[in-house]
Design a protein around this motif. Structure first.
Motif, PDB file in Angstrom:
ATOM      1  N   UNK A 153       3.356 -26.082  -8.287  1.00  0.00           N
ATOM      2  CA  UNK A 153       2.293 -25.717  -7.366  1.00  0.00           C
ATOM      3  C   UNK A 153       1.524 -24.610  -8.049  1.00  0.00           C
ATOM      4  N   UNK A 154       0.221 -24.738  -8.127  1.00  0.00           N
ATOM      5  CA  UNK A 154      -0.566 -23.720  -8.807  1.00  0.00           C
ATOM      6  C   UNK A 154      -1.978 -23.659  -8.280  1.00  0.00           C
ATOM      7  N   UNK A 155      -2.718 -22.730  -8.837  1.00  0.00           N
ATOM      8  CA  UNK A 155      -4.108 -22.536  -8.469  1.00  0.00           C
ATOM      9  C   UNK A 155      -4.980 -23.041  -9.603  1.00  0.00           C
TER      10      UNK A 155
ATOM     11  N   UNK B  78       9.925 -24.381  -0.950  1.00  0.00           N
ATOM     12  CA  UNK B  78      10.512 -24.531  -2.285  1.00  0.00           C
ATOM     13  C   UNK B  78      11.355 -23.318  -2.646  1.00  0.00           C
ATOM     14  N   UNK B  79      10.870 -22.128  -2.269  1.00  0.00           N
ATOM     15  CA  UNK B  79      11.549 -20.889  -2.632  1.00  0.00           C
ATOM     16  C   UNK B  79      12.525 -20.392  -1.565  1.00  0.00           C
ATOM     17  N   UNK B  80      12.727 -21.199  -0.519  1.00  0.00           N
ATOM     18  CA  UNK B  80      13.707 -20.837   0.494  1.00  0.00           C
ATOM     19  C   UNK B  80      13.350 -19.598   1.309  1.00  0.00           C
TER      20      UNK B  80
ATOM     21  N   UNK C 229       6.529 -31.372   5.182  1.00  0.00           N
ATOM     22  CA  UNK C 229       7.534 -31.866   6.130  1.00  0.00           C
ATOM     23  C   UNK C 229       8.687 -32.536   5.386  1.00  0.00           C
ATOM     24  N   UNK C 230       8.384 -33.312   4.351  1.00  0.00           N
ATOM     25  CA  UNK C 230       9.433 -33.962   3.559  1.00  0.00           C
ATOM     26  C   UNK C 230      10.371 -32.923   2.946  1.00  0.00           C
ATOM     27  N   UNK C 231       9.816 -31.839   2.433  1.00  0.00           N
ATOM     28  CA  UNK C 231      10.655 -30.794   1.850  1.00  0.00           C
ATOM     29  C   UNK C 231      11.566 -30.176   2.901  1.00  0.00           C
ATOM     30  N   UNK C 232      11.061 -30.008   4.109  1.00  0.00           N
ATOM     31  CA  UNK C 232      11.849 -29.399   5.184  1.00  0.00           C
ATOM     32  C   UNK C 232      12.924 -30.341   5.736  1.00  0.00           C
TER      33      UNK C 232
END
Length: 174
Positions: free
Chosen positions: A12-14, A50-52, A113-116
């Motif tokens: 994930x980036x800018x 991702x970073x909890x 949502x998939x990550x969660x």
């Protein structure tokens, strides 16, 4: 949809050229990628998961996960189905008491949502791109580790994301 491939969130980036966030999906069993430009709040939701990092109050995607579960459903998978112009389309596939439901959704929300929920993210194989050789060496984790403080503020997240360079996630054009 021809052939479907499972992907994972690789980065994930800018994007410095457009000042827009980019989530890079990479096929689980390969090297092809799918960059999708997303909004700030969705980037924040993905990065926090991702970073909890847990917020004191539930964010929108946490609320969605809770609603799905409380209604007796589960997320089977997220599917990035196609692109029209520069807009990607996705679906959340849910199951409740043996009934299968397909919900239209933005890819960024679906990914969050998939990550969660720990559910797989699937894309149509035709959407995947080969990583150009000159980018492969850049396709490594960001040199800027995220803050470890679980109480990361919106401003701290913004500062962290602003330090990412386009080469932290590869050279892509929207």
């Amino acid at each position: 949809m021809d052939s479907m491939v499972e992907v994972v969130v690789a980065k994930l980036g800018l994007d410095g050229s457009s000042n827009t966030y980019v989530v890079i999906l990479r096929e689980r069993e390969g090297e092809r990628i799918l960059p999708i430009w997303i909004g700030h709040s969705e980037a924040e939701a993905i990065l926090l998961e991702i970073n909890g990092v847990k917020k004191q109050r539930p964010m929108t995607h946490d609320l969605c996960r809770t609603l799905i579960g409380e209604l007796g459903a589960s997320v089977v998978r997220t599917v990035i189905t196609h692109v029209d112009g520069r807009t990607y389309y996705a679906q959340l596939e849910l199951e409740r008491s043996g009934d299968h439901m397909v919900i239209d959704a933005r890819p960024s929300d679906s990914i969050a949502i998939a990550l969660r929920t720990g559910s797989p993210i699937i894309v149509d194989e035709e959407l995947l791109q080969e990583v150009p050789e000159e980018v492969e060496s850049d396709f490594t984790p960001s040199p800027h580790p995220p803050p470890s403080d679980a109480a990361m503020t919106k401003e701290e997240l913004k500062q962290y994301l602003s330090k990412l360079r386009p080469e932290d996630f590869g050279r892509f054009n929207p």
